[in-house]
Write a protein that holds these residues in place. Structure first.
Motif, PDB file in Angstrom:
ATOM      1  N   GLY A  15      -6.948 -16.494   8.016  1.00  0.00           N
ATOM      2  CA  GLY A  15      -6.570 -15.165   7.527  1.00  0.00           C
ATOM      3  C   GLY A  15      -7.759 -14.239   7.503  1.00  0.00           C
ATOM      4  N   SER A  16      -7.495 -12.944   7.408  1.00  0.00           N
ATOM      5  CA  SER A  16      -8.561 -11.950   7.347  1.00  0.00           C
ATOM      6  C   SER A  16      -8.016 -10.673   6.725  1.00  0.00           C
ATOM      7  N   SER A  17      -8.924  -9.775   6.378  1.00  0.00           N
ATOM      8  CA  SER A  17      -8.509  -8.520   5.745  1.00  0.00           C
ATOM      9  C   SER A  17      -9.503  -7.420   6.117  1.00  0.00           C
ATOM     10  N   VAL A  18      -9.030  -6.185   6.041  1.00  0.00           N
ATOM     11  CA  VAL A  18      -9.844  -4.989   6.260  1.00  0.00           C
ATOM     12  C   VAL A  18      -9.661  -4.072   5.066  1.00  0.00           C
ATOM     13  N   THR A  19     -10.758  -3.613   4.483  1.00  0.00           N
ATOM     14  CA  THR A  19     -10.706  -2.705   3.340  1.00  0.00           C
ATOM     15  C   THR A  19     -11.118  -1.311   3.790  1.00  0.00           C
ATOM     16  N   ARG A  20     -10.247  -0.336   3.476  1.00  0.00           N
ATOM     17  CA  ARG A  20     -10.504   1.063   3.853  1.00  0.00           C
ATOM     18  C   ARG A  20     -10.748   1.900   2.605  1.00  0.00           C
ATOM     19  N   ASP A  21     -11.755   2.740   2.658  1.00  0.00           N
ATOM     20  CA  ASP A  21     -12.052   3.658   1.556  1.00  0.00           C
ATOM     21  C   ASP A  21     -11.188   4.906   1.719  1.00  0.00           C
ATOM     22  N   PHE A  22     -10.298   5.159   0.752  1.00  0.00           N
ATOM     23  CA  PHE A  22      -9.376   6.294   0.829  1.00  0.00           C
ATOM     24  C   PHE A  22      -9.826   7.391  -0.139  1.00  0.00           C
ATOM     25  N   ASP A  23     -10.014   8.587   0.410  1.00  0.00           N
ATOM     26  CA  ASP A  23     -10.428   9.753  -0.373  1.00  0.00           C
ATOM     27  C   ASP A  23      -9.200  10.634  -0.572  1.00  0.00           C
ATOM     28  N   LEU A  24      -8.646  10.629  -1.777  1.00  0.00           N
ATOM     29  CA  LEU A  24      -7.394  11.330  -2.051  1.00  0.00           C
ATOM     30  C   LEU A  24      -7.504  12.833  -1.805  1.00  0.00           C
ATOM     31  N   ASN A  25      -8.570  13.448  -2.248  1.00  0.00           N
ATOM     32  CA  ASN A  25      -8.729  14.899  -2.111  1.00  0.00           C
ATOM     33  C   ASN A  25      -9.503  15.295  -0.857  1.00  0.00           C
ATOM     34  N   ASN A  26      -9.953  14.299  -0.114  1.00  0.00           N
ATOM     35  CA  ASN A  26     -10.688  14.557   1.122  1.00  0.00           C
ATOM     36  C   ASN A  26     -11.872  15.497   0.881  1.00  0.00           C
ATOM     37  N   ASP A  27     -12.579  15.251  -0.235  1.00  0.00           N
ATOM     38  CA  ASP A  27     -13.705  16.108  -0.579  1.00  0.00           C
ATOM     39  C   ASP A  27     -15.042  15.372  -0.523  1.00  0.00           C
ATOM     40  N   ASP A  28     -15.028  14.158   0.021  1.00  0.00           N
ATOM     41  CA  ASP A  28     -16.250  13.351   0.155  1.00  0.00           C
ATOM     42  C   ASP A  28     -16.931  13.115  -1.186  1.00  0.00           C
ATOM     43  N   ARG A  39     -16.557 -17.605   8.231  1.00  0.00           N
ATOM     44  CA  ARG A  39     -17.382 -16.611   8.916  1.00  0.00           C
ATOM     45  C   ARG A  39     -18.211 -15.824   7.907  1.00  0.00           C
ATOM     46  N   PHE A  40     -19.466 -15.574   8.294  1.00  0.00           N
ATOM     47  CA  PHE A  40     -20.384 -14.817   7.447  1.00  0.00           C
ATOM     48  C   PHE A  40     -20.978 -13.660   8.247  1.00  0.00           C
ATOM     49  N   LYS A  41     -21.536 -12.684   7.490  1.00  0.00           N
ATOM     50  CA  LYS A  41     -22.208 -11.525   8.092  1.00  0.00           C
ATOM     51  C   LYS A  41     -21.297 -10.788   9.067  1.00  0.00           C
ATOM     52  N   THR A  42     -20.048 -10.603   8.673  1.00  0.00           N
ATOM     53  CA  THR A  42     -19.086  -9.931   9.542  1.00  0.00           C
ATOM     54  C   THR A  42     -19.149  -8.424   9.336  1.00  0.00           C
ATOM     55  N   GLU A  43     -18.778  -7.686  10.378  1.00  0.00           N
ATOM     56  CA  GLU A  43     -18.786  -6.232  10.330  1.00  0.00           C
ATOM     57  C   GLU A  43     -17.394  -5.626  10.448  1.00  0.00           C
ATOM     58  N   LEU A  44     -16.516  -6.298  11.148  1.00  0.00           N
ATOM     59  CA  LEU A  44     -15.195  -5.725  11.415  1.00  0.00           C
ATOM     60  C   LEU A  44     -14.170  -6.079  10.350  1.00  0.00           C
ATOM     61  N   ARG A  45     -14.185  -7.338   9.881  1.00  0.00           N
ATOM     62  CA  ARG A  45     -13.180  -7.804   8.931  1.00  0.00           C
ATOM     63  C   ARG A  45     -13.833  -8.763   7.945  1.00  0.00           C
ATOM     64  N   ASP A  46     -13.111  -9.034   6.859  1.00  0.00           N
ATOM     65  CA  ASP A  46     -13.471 -10.096   5.929  1.00  0.00           C
ATOM     66  C   ASP A  46     -12.545 -11.281   6.210  1.00  0.00           C
ATOM     67  N   TYR A  47     -13.131 -12.445   6.424  1.00  0.00           N
ATOM     68  CA  TYR A  47     -12.350 -13.592   6.869  1.00  0.00           C
ATOM     69  C   TYR A  47     -12.177 -14.612   5.749  1.00  0.00           C
ATOM     70  N   ASP A  48     -10.960 -15.154   5.661  1.00  0.00           N
ATOM     71  CA  ASP A  48     -10.695 -16.271   4.768  1.00  0.00           C
ATOM     72  C   ASP A  48     -11.195 -17.561   5.430  1.00  0.00           C
ATOM     73  N   ASP A 108     -21.457 -14.004  21.380  1.00  0.00           N
ATOM     74  CA  ASP A 108     -21.778 -12.619  21.719  1.00  0.00           C
ATOM     75  C   ASP A 108     -20.666 -11.663  21.315  1.00  0.00           C
ATOM     76  N   ASN A 109     -19.436 -12.054  21.591  1.00  0.00           N
ATOM     77  CA  ASN A 109     -18.299 -11.182  21.320  1.00  0.00           C
ATOM     78  C   ASN A 109     -17.595 -11.514  20.004  1.00  0.00           C
ATOM     79  N   GLY A 110     -18.200 -12.373  19.197  1.00  0.00           N
ATOM     80  CA  GLY A 110     -17.597 -12.716  17.918  1.00  0.00           C
ATOM     81  C   GLY A 110     -18.130 -11.857  16.794  1.00  0.00           C
ATOM     82  N   ASP A 111     -17.370 -11.789  15.730  1.00  0.00           N
ATOM     83  CA  ASP A 111     -17.744 -11.019  14.544  1.00  0.00           C
ATOM     84  C   ASP A 111     -18.488 -11.935  13.586  1.00  0.00           C
TER      85      ASP A 111
END
Length: 413
Positions: free
Chosen positions: A209-222, A175-184, A145-148
């Motif tokens: 191990g695990s990782s999180v990928t963030r989308d960075f908008d340099l000009n903050n213009d969407d 781990r598959f079908k994760t929402e919070l992180r990508d797991y090794d 229930d509380n797992g990703d």
């Protein structure tokens, strides 16, 4: 004359009493397994009995208790039969093992004095295949229930390696079908060696191990750059990585007769542990207009202790005391963490406690009380302590189809 006769009578009585106190000993010729596809090699490795050695009935009873601790054995019993040669003994071990497909379910609920309740549950669907004397291979899918996402794992268990009684387990999960992180993939290996019939040493090493990928908008213009005519991109990904390594060396002393429904005996595990955490963070540097990478690592050493004592008190009623403790120290921050818990209670068995018959299912209700504490100390910060008392209840059911555990906790503080 009368004193001499009296002395001879006393000597004869003492000799007879001494003879009655000596348990009968058997010369073990072989071990035979009935009722299961579990290979004789696996049973001999866990029984830790050697052919052509002398044993008592108590030794056989403890050996079958060790066989019951195999993760795929529901119950086991034994009988003694004559051997092939004069004076020899055959130990026949009858085993009831888990079906080739099984399900395990665990549900828990914790409620505090303020009325807040936290619930959790997990279900595991698994299957296994016996590889004769090569061991056992298992596969499972687990959802919490509380797992990703959900976890898919594959395990291989080997027993009585090279005839030494040594055993090993290798586990690979993803781990598959994760929402919070990508797991090794998570990898873990355990190797054990029996020092005596009651003592074992094990080493476990694990890596994840695990990782999180963030989308960075340099000009903050969407702007997603899809409609740009220029080659310059102002949207890109930043990644944060985490890696964990863990190892522990443990000494075990075990005399319990069942891993889930022990009615007697002691179980102790003690040893050092080591853990390492590595973190990598990516951030955009507005001055250099480049991605900066920041790395950090922590290393911790500790000691762990788990101990349990079981004693049959009344028909179908068992008393128990369990003790858990651990202490770790981080090298970089000098943070020291100490955890401890003691539990005591009673267990009532719905199944018969007789060891002379195979029990196709077992069920136990436990009630008890617990005291738990945590201390955190660091040279540059004031110490922090937490402690609480709790009332606990648990119901465990085990059969060839799998295991069900229901846990309830009420925090009194």
């Amino acid at each position: 004359m009368r004193p001499i006769v009296l002395a001879l009578c006393l000597l004869a009585s003492a000799a007879a009493a001494f003879g009655q106190q000596q348990p009968q000993r058997y010369r073990l010729e072989r071990i035979i397994v009935e009722g299961s596809g579990v290979d004789d090699t696996i049973v001999r490795g866990e029984a830790r009995l050697r052919e052509e050695q002398m044993y008592t009935d108590a030794d056989f009873r403890e050996a079958v208790g060790r066989v019951r601790r195999l993760p795929f054995v529901v119950d086991a019993t034994y009988r003694i039969e004559p051997g092939v040669t004069a004076g020899g003994t055959t130990l026949v071990v009858r085993i009831l093992d888990v079906y080739y497909a099984f399900v395990d379910f665990t549900g828990s609920a914790a409620r505090n004095a303020d009325g807040d309740t936290v619930r959790d549950g997990s279900v595991l669907l698994g299957g296994r295949a016996l590889l004769n004397n090569l061991g056992v291979i298992e596969g499972a899918v687990e959802k919490s229930d509380n797992g990703d996402g959900f976890n898919v794992g594959l395990a291989y268990r080997a027993y009585d390696i090279i005839g030494t009684g040594a055993f090993a387990t290798a586990v690979l999960s993803q781990r598959f079908k994760t929402e919070l992180r990508d797991y090794d993939p998570t990898m873990a290996v355990t190797v054990g060696y029996p020092l005596t019939r009651r003592q074992t040493v094990t080493f476990t090493g694990a890596k994840s191990g695990s990782s999180v990928t963030r989308d960075f908008d340099l000009n903050n213009d969407d702007d997603d750059d899809d409609d740009d005519d220029t080659d310059r991109e102002d949207n890109f990904d930043l990644t944060d990585d985490a890696a964990f390594n863990y190892a522990t060396l443990q000494w075990w002393y075990e005399t319990i007769d069942d891993p889930f429904f022990a009615t007697r005996g002691v179980q102790v595990a003690f040893g050092p542990s080591w853990g390492q955490s590595e973190f990598t963070f990516q951030n955009w540097n507005l001055v250099t207009r480049r991605i900066d990478i920041t790395e950090s690592a922590t290393e911790a050493y500790g000691l762990n202790l788990d101990a349990s004592v079981y004693q049959k008190l009344f028909p179908r009623t068992v008393g128990f005391v369990r003790l858990n403790g651990s202490g770790t120290r981080e090298q970089e921050t000098e943070l020291e963490t100490r955890n401890g818990a003691v539990r005591a209670g009673l267990g009532f068995d719905f199944h018969t406690q007789s060891e002379t018959v195979i029990r196709p299912w077992k069920a136990r209700l436990e009630i008890g009380a617990a005291y738990r504490m945590t201390d955190l100390t660091r040279p540059d910060l004031p110490g922090v302590s937490f402690n609480d008392t709790a009332a606990e209840a648990a119901f465990v059911f085990r059969s060839r189809w799998g295991t069900v555990r229901l846990l309830g906790t009420y925090l009194t503080d």
